[in-house]
Motif scaffolding. Structure first.
Motif, PDB file in Angstrom:
ATOM      1  N   ALA A   1     -29.970  38.866  56.228  1.00  0.00           N
ATOM      2  CA  ALA A   1     -29.587  40.071  57.064  1.00  0.00           C
ATOM      3  C   ALA A   1     -30.373  41.179  56.615  1.00  0.00           C
ATOM      4  O   ALA A   1     -30.815  42.096  57.388  1.00  0.00           O
ATOM      5  N   ARG A   2     -31.096  41.188  55.537  1.00  0.00           N
ATOM      6  CA  ARG A   2     -32.287  42.022  54.998  1.00  0.00           C
ATOM      7  C   ARG A   2     -33.432  42.105  56.058  1.00  0.00           C
ATOM      8  O   ARG A   2     -33.976  43.147  56.510  1.00  0.00           O
ATOM      9  N   GLU A   3     -33.678  40.639  56.235  1.00  0.00           N
ATOM     10  CA  GLU A   3     -34.762  40.429  57.283  1.00  0.00           C
ATOM     11  C   GLU A   3     -34.580  40.839  58.736  1.00  0.00           C
ATOM     12  O   GLU A   3     -35.504  41.608  59.378  1.00  0.00           O
ATOM     13  N   ARG A   4     -33.181  40.810  59.213  1.00  0.00           N
ATOM     14  CA  ARG A   4     -33.047  41.330  60.407  1.00  0.00           C
ATOM     15  C   ARG A   4     -32.888  42.888  60.444  1.00  0.00           C
ATOM     16  O   ARG A   4     -33.354  43.513  61.376  1.00  0.00           O
ATOM     17  N   MET A   5     -32.384  43.415  59.249  1.00  0.00           N
ATOM     18  CA  MET A   5     -32.339  44.832  59.282  1.00  0.00           C
ATOM     19  C   MET A   5     -33.791  45.449  59.297  1.00  0.00           C
ATOM     20  O   MET A   5     -33.894  46.512  60.062  1.00  0.00           O
ATOM     21  N   ARG A   6     -34.756  44.830  58.613  1.00  0.00           N
ATOM     22  CA  ARG A   6     -36.150  45.331  58.656  1.00  0.00           C
ATOM     23  C   ARG A   6     -36.503  45.248  60.174  1.00  0.00           C
ATOM     24  O   ARG A   6     -37.103  46.546  60.488  1.00  0.00           O
ATOM     25  N   GLU A   7     -36.436  44.240  60.803  1.00  0.00           N
ATOM     26  CA  GLU A   7     -36.628  44.300  62.295  1.00  0.00           C
ATOM     27  C   GLU A   7     -36.066  45.048  63.083  1.00  0.00           C
ATOM     28  O   GLU A   7     -36.745  45.948  63.922  1.00  0.00           O
ATOM     29  N   LEU A   8     -34.666  45.190  62.804  1.00  0.00           N
ATOM     30  CA  LEU A   8     -33.785  46.284  63.599  1.00  0.00           C
ATOM     31  C   LEU A   8     -34.207  47.935  63.401  1.00  0.00           C
ATOM     32  O   LEU A   8     -34.457  48.592  64.478  1.00  0.00           O
ATOM     33  N   PHE A   9     -34.545  48.061  62.177  1.00  0.00           N
ATOM     34  CA  PHE A   9     -34.798  49.532  61.571  1.00  0.00           C
ATOM     35  C   PHE A   9     -36.156  49.715  62.304  1.00  0.00           C
ATOM     36  O   PHE A   9     -36.209  50.993  62.649  1.00  0.00           O
ATOM     37  N   HIS A  10     -37.206  48.923  62.135  1.00  0.00           N
ATOM     38  CA  HIS A  10     -38.462  49.286  62.666  1.00  0.00           C
ATOM     39  C   HIS A  10     -38.347  49.459  64.156  1.00  0.00           C
ATOM     40  O   HIS A  10     -39.180  50.279  64.826  1.00  0.00           O
TER      41      HIS A  10
ATOM     42  N   LEU B   1     -22.377  44.523  54.770  1.00  0.00           N
ATOM     43  CA  LEU B   1     -23.684  44.412  54.084  1.00  0.00           C
ATOM     44  C   LEU B   1     -23.776  45.111  52.942  1.00  0.00           C
ATOM     45  O   LEU B   1     -24.313  44.737  51.666  1.00  0.00           O
ATOM     46  N   HIS B   2     -23.356  46.360  52.861  1.00  0.00           N
ATOM     47  CA  HIS B   2     -23.198  47.237  51.692  1.00  0.00           C
ATOM     48  C   HIS B   2     -22.474  46.514  50.682  1.00  0.00           C
ATOM     49  O   HIS B   2     -22.784  46.296  49.231  1.00  0.00           O
ATOM     50  N   ILE B   3     -21.106  45.840  50.962  1.00  0.00           N
ATOM     51  CA  ILE B   3     -20.414  45.234  49.933  1.00  0.00           C
ATOM     52  C   ILE B   3     -20.982  43.970  49.283  1.00  0.00           C
ATOM     53  O   ILE B   3     -21.142  43.822  48.257  1.00  0.00           O
TER      54      ILE B   3
ATOM     55  N   GLY C   1     -23.335  33.815  49.925  1.00  0.00           N
ATOM     56  CA  GLY C   1     -23.292  35.441  50.358  1.00  0.00           C
ATOM     57  C   GLY C   1     -24.737  35.898  50.054  1.00  0.00           C
ATOM     58  O   GLY C   1     -25.352  36.723  50.870  1.00  0.00           O
ATOM     59  N   CYS C   2     -25.197  35.384  48.922  1.00  0.00           N
ATOM     60  CA  CYS C   2     -26.773  35.982  48.814  1.00  0.00           C
ATOM     61  C   CYS C   2     -27.737  35.273  49.714  1.00  0.00           C
ATOM     62  O   CYS C   2     -28.642  36.022  50.045  1.00  0.00           O
ATOM     63  N   GLU C   3     -27.553  34.105  50.448  1.00  0.00           N
ATOM     64  CA  GLU C   3     -28.326  33.732  51.334  1.00  0.00           C
ATOM     65  C   GLU C   3     -28.315  34.448  52.422  1.00  0.00           C
ATOM     66  O   GLU C   3     -29.222  34.899  53.262  1.00  0.00           O
ATOM     67  N   ALA C   4     -26.949  34.953  52.814  1.00  0.00           N
ATOM     68  CA  ALA C   4     -26.503  35.496  54.086  1.00  0.00           C
ATOM     69  C   ALA C   4     -27.243  37.109  53.948  1.00  0.00           C
ATOM     70  O   ALA C   4     -27.865  37.744  55.073  1.00  0.00           O
ATOM     71  N   LEU C   5     -27.156  37.488  52.789  1.00  0.00           N
ATOM     72  CA  LEU C   5     -27.800  38.920  52.566  1.00  0.00           C
ATOM     73  C   LEU C   5     -29.322  38.868  52.790  1.00  0.00           C
ATOM     74  O   LEU C   5     -29.803  39.739  53.370  1.00  0.00           O
ATOM     75  N   ALA C   6     -30.174  38.031  52.328  1.00  0.00           N
ATOM     76  CA  ALA C   6     -31.270  37.739  52.318  1.00  0.00           C
ATOM     77  C   ALA C   6     -31.871  37.866  53.996  1.00  0.00           C
ATOM     78  O   ALA C   6     -32.563  38.397  54.455  1.00  0.00           O
TER      79      ALA C   6
END
Length: 103
Positions: A86-95, A13-15, A79-84
């Motif tokens: 993943a960002r939503e999933r990360m927000r949920e997970l981090f919360h 994800l960082h890449i 890749g941009c679609e996957a990143l978008a």
């Protein structure tokens, strides 16, 4: 790298994040990840970049760098679609995973 299997997704994800912002090349990415505490060798990073390209998340081209050439990577629309996503999933997970202000 300790816990490599667990952290590999964060590294990808960082890449993808950086590849969506601008072109990147392997050595720069190794140094960037190092600034965030990841210690990757070229033997770990380059197969990861290649696999991400094969899956359609990245595209690459050869670029002259002095007397040699280097492979430069950029995120694809997929890749941009996957990143978008993943960002939503990360927000949920981090919360859920990170403690709130009350600890």
């Amino acid at each position: 790298m300790e816990h490599q299997d667990l952290l590999a997704g964060f590294i990808r994800l960082h890449i993808l994040h950086h590849a969506a912002e601008s072109d990147l090349y392997g050595q720069w990415m190794i140094e960037e990840l190092g600034r965030h505490g990841y210690k990757l060798s070229a033997g770990t990073l380059y197969p990861m970049l290649h696999a991400m390209e094969q899956r359609g998340y990245l595209t690459s081209r050869l670029e002259r760098a002095g007397r040699s050439q280097r492979r430069v990577y950029r995120a694809t629309p997929l890749g941009c679609e996957a990143l978008a996503m993943a960002r939503e999933r990360m927000r949920e997970l981090f919360h859920e995973v990170l403690p709130g202000p009350t600890g």
